[in-house]
Design a protein around this motif. Structure first.
Motif, mmCIF file in Angstrom:
data_model
loop_
_atom_site.group_PDB
_atom_site.id
_atom_site.type_symbol
_atom_site.label_atom_id
_atom_site.label_comp_id
_atom_site.label_asym_id
_atom_site.label_seq_id
_atom_site.Cartn_x
_atom_site.Cartn_y
_atom_site.Cartn_z
ATOM 1 N N ILE A 136 0.813 -1.227 0.000
ATOM 2 C CA ILE A 136 0.000 0.000 0.000
ATOM 3 C C ILE A 136 0.849 1.281 0.000
ATOM 4 O O ILE A 136 0.318 2.371 -0.208
ATOM 5 N N LEU A 137 2.166 1.149 0.240
ATOM 6 C CA LEU A 137 2.981 2.368 0.369
ATOM 7 C C LEU A 137 2.840 3.319 -0.819
ATOM 8 O O LEU A 137 2.712 4.533 -0.622
ATOM 9 N N PRO A 138 2.845 2.803 -2.070
ATOM 10 C CA PRO A 138 2.719 3.743 -3.191
ATOM 11 C C PRO A 138 1.373 4.472 -3.213
ATOM 12 O O PRO A 138 1.247 5.520 -3.852
ATOM 13 N N SER A 139 0.361 3.926 -2.520
ATOM 14 C CA SER A 139 -0.956 4.570 -2.518
ATOM 15 C C SER A 139 -1.094 5.662 -1.461
ATOM 16 O O SER A 139 -2.090 6.387 -1.447
ATOM 17 N N LEU A 140 -0.129 5.764 -0.553
ATOM 18 C CA LEU A 140 -0.289 6.722 0.558
ATOM 19 C C LEU A 140 -0.186 8.160 0.065
ATOM 20 O O LEU A 140 0.665 8.478 -0.764
ATOM 21 N N PRO A 141 -1.041 9.042 0.585
ATOM 22 C CA PRO A 141 -0.969 10.453 0.179
ATOM 23 C C PRO A 141 0.268 11.121 0.791
ATOM 24 O O PRO A 141 0.820 10.618 1.765
ATOM 25 N N GLU A 142 0.683 12.235 0.172
ATOM 26 C CA GLU A 142 1.880 12.930 0.673
ATOM 27 C C GLU A 142 1.518 13.911 1.782
ATOM 28 O O GLU A 142 1.906 15.070 1.754
ATOM 29 N N THR A 143 0.769 13.423 2.761
ATOM 30 C CA THR A 143 0.425 14.282 3.900
ATOM 31 C C THR A 143 0.954 13.623 5.163
ATOM 32 O O THR A 143 1.461 12.502 5.105
ATOM 33 N N ARG A 144 0.843 14.307 6.293
ATOM 34 C CA ARG A 144 1.261 13.723 7.564
ATOM 35 C C ARG A 144 0.457 12.458 7.847
ATOM 36 O O ARG A 144 -0.764 12.466 7.829
ATOM 37 N N ILE A 145 1.171 11.350 8.057
ATOM 38 C CA ILE A 145 0.514 10.099 8.420
ATOM 39 C C ILE A 145 1.204 9.562 9.660
ATOM 40 O O ILE A 145 2.422 9.431 9.706
ATOM 41 N N SER A 146 0.414 9.265 10.674
ATOM 42 C CA SER A 146 0.959 8.640 11.878
ATOM 43 C C SER A 146 0.484 7.199 11.874
ATOM 44 O O SER A 146 -0.569 6.892 11.318
ATOM 45 N N GLY A 147 1.262 6.317 12.487
ATOM 46 C CA GLY A 147 0.765 4.942 12.521
ATOM 47 C C GLY A 147 1.785 3.915 12.901
ATOM 48 O O GLY A 147 2.936 4.231 13.205
ATOM 49 N N MET A 148 1.337 2.675 12.866
ATOM 50 C CA MET A 148 2.218 1.527 13.103
ATOM 51 C C MET A 148 1.508 0.285 12.565
ATOM 52 O O MET A 148 0.427 0.396 11.987
ATOM 53 N N ASP A 149 2.116 -0.884 12.742
ATOM 54 C CA ASP A 149 1.418 -2.078 12.279
ATOM 55 C C ASP A 149 0.676 -2.714 13.459
ATOM 56 O O ASP A 149 0.860 -2.332 14.616
#
Lengths: 331, 331
Positions: free
Chosen positions: A205-218
């Motif tokens: 999914i990494l190529p689909s992520l928008p270029e905005t602030r994203i916080s997270g983990m697995d």
């Protein structure tokens, strides 16, 4: 007396705190360590040690699956940081009586998973040990502007999960108790067992992520644990909508909704991503990802994390870290 | 029957070959894996797994020394490639009854060694295991023009060692048999024990290396093993001058010359570098390094490796890989 304090007395979280005092504070706190390199890219590094009869067993995972899962767990930590894999190392401790075919199947599983994500084993170590031990270190790289961290979630963010939760735990249950789930179709049974034995880290999914602030983990230690960790690190609270948490149809058909929810929240090893980002961006991302991706809640400025059943069938649940795994507990 | 073949039957070298078939051939064969990065620098990665009562024991190494040695072994693999360290990860498997103070001393030893070489722990994993297991992965970087490989030695090259050999094995003997070496001075005794418990990987010499072709590796598995590995990889032979192999004065005073030479060639864990380069460059490097650095022989186009005693006191010795360690042997 502190001199006689054992690892078991102190528990995993306590030991982790003591051990972290030996590491620079800038590199701990996420799924993987992040290091600047001369190219401007960040080097991302993550390690896992898996031990026979602690983390895997012949009963539930054939060697190929042990290998696949070991690789998947580390690739998932890279995905959790937004990083693309460069390679992994495999350190293997083996009792002399282990079959060579077992070792080859293990490597087959590792490379099977790596191949799917376009990466390779780049080195390692073999040694004698009284217990089978698989130590994997994965490293990857990420543009500093695209790195995903735990500590940057903000009130108002939507909480997005990339797929089903609880399936891996359900698959484990079927493997531990083969007499269960006789009512399941063959396909349903296989889906849940596959989720446990051959999980898919979400590097896709990494190529689909928008270029905005994203916080997270697995969500390797469970969806609940992931949300608690993000909230703690970011100094925020959260509200989850119990009905929105994506649960595989096979699991819904098989288990009570209470049990399915327990496994979804606390089961672990689904290796999905839990991402916090602005609601509009999250909505677009859910559409782009399709499948079981869903917005499951909202980051708040509260001091707690509530799982709310808007159908009012079950009371609100307050999440705490203690409900997650305690690896050093004696049971 | 191949289906019942065990790890112990096959032996370490045999198993290594089978396992290497799962790795790209371009990344195996040296002390560490080498990967190109976008910056043009090479990323160098190396892993070690150490197991209680296989690789260390309370009798010979306190936890601080276990930590120091684990870090040193990995940093030495980086030095062997000409790479500067970026950081290490520490994966730790622990039985519940291990003392927290033991774990803290281990980390103190690791960070003590890292500090000396200006690097840090960047991450890791803690887990439960029936046996103490220390899995370290170190990574570093090197300019592609300065990378040291095993396979590039050429006939006529001088073989240079950066320091004493045999001291670590002598120190181990003193620790295993405290009743031995009563005739040694306190200082001599401490020197040899220090060489075993707190070895120094030779990252310090990297800035002194000339910008010419250098082939080599470290002597962690013994000087003999290092020379055999370099010769095999480069398709060359070698002649060593027995009298030139640097042996610590304390060891010379204590052991017979035969025993000292055996330990120097086969003892291992001295963590010096064995470098092959043109004789004139080697001579300058020996002067620059000082200490116990010495030219100990010459790469030849022969098909064997001979240790020659020019005083003719002992017969020539032919080196083979089998005289090195066999980690999976049953003794």
């Amino acid at each position: 007396m502190s001199d006689s304090l054992t690892v078991q007395n102190l528990g995993e979280q306590g030991l982790l705190k003591r051990v972290q005092s030996f590491c620079p504070s800038t590199v701990v706190g996420d799924d993987a360590a992040v290091l600047p390199t001369e190219s401007g890219m960040l080097l991302v590094v993550t390690s896992d040690v898996l031990v026979d009869r602690v983390h895997f067993s012949n009963q539930t995972t054939p060697p190929e699956s042990v290998g696949w899962r070991s690789a998947a767990a580390n690739l998932s930590d890279l995905a959790a940081m937004g990083a693309s894999p460069l390679g992994i190392t495999v350190g293997l401790g083996l009792p002399g009586e282990v079959l060579v075919s077992w070792v080859e199947d293990l490597y087959r599983g590792i490379t099977g998973c790596l191949q799917k994500y376009g990466t390779v084993i780049v080195g390692g170590d073999l040694c004698r040990s009284p217990v089978i031990t698989v130590a994997i270190t994965a490293f990857g790289q990420v543009d500093p502007t695209r790195v995903i961290r735990r500590a940057t979630a903000q009130p108002g963010d939507a909480i997005l999960v990339t797929g089903f939760h609880g399936s891996s735990r359900a698959g484990l249950e079927l493997l531990l108790h083969p007499e269960l789930g006789q009512e399941l179709s063959q396909d349903d049974r296989i889906s849940l067992i596959q989720a446990h034995q051959y999980p898919n880290p979400r590097l896709d999914i990494l190529p689909s992520l928008p270029e905005t602030r994203i916080s997270g983990m697995d969500s390797s230690d469970g969806l609940a644990d992931a949300i608690v960790q993000i909230c703690r690190a970011s100094g925020v609270g959260a509200r989850l909508d119990r009905q929105k948490i994506p649960i595989h149809p096979a699991l819904k058909r098989w288990a009570s909704s209470e049990k399915a929810m327990k496994w979804a929240l606390y089961g672990g090893e689904d290796f999905e991503l839990v991402l916090c980002l602005q609601r509009s961006a999250a909505q677009k991302l859910v559409e782009r990802l399709g499948g079981a991706a869903a917005i499951v809640g909202t980051i708040t400025s509260d001091s707690d994390i509530r799982v709310i059943d808007f159908t009012q069938e079950t009371p609100d649940e307050i999440l705490t870290l203690e409900q997650g795994f305690q690896h050093f507990s004696s049971d």
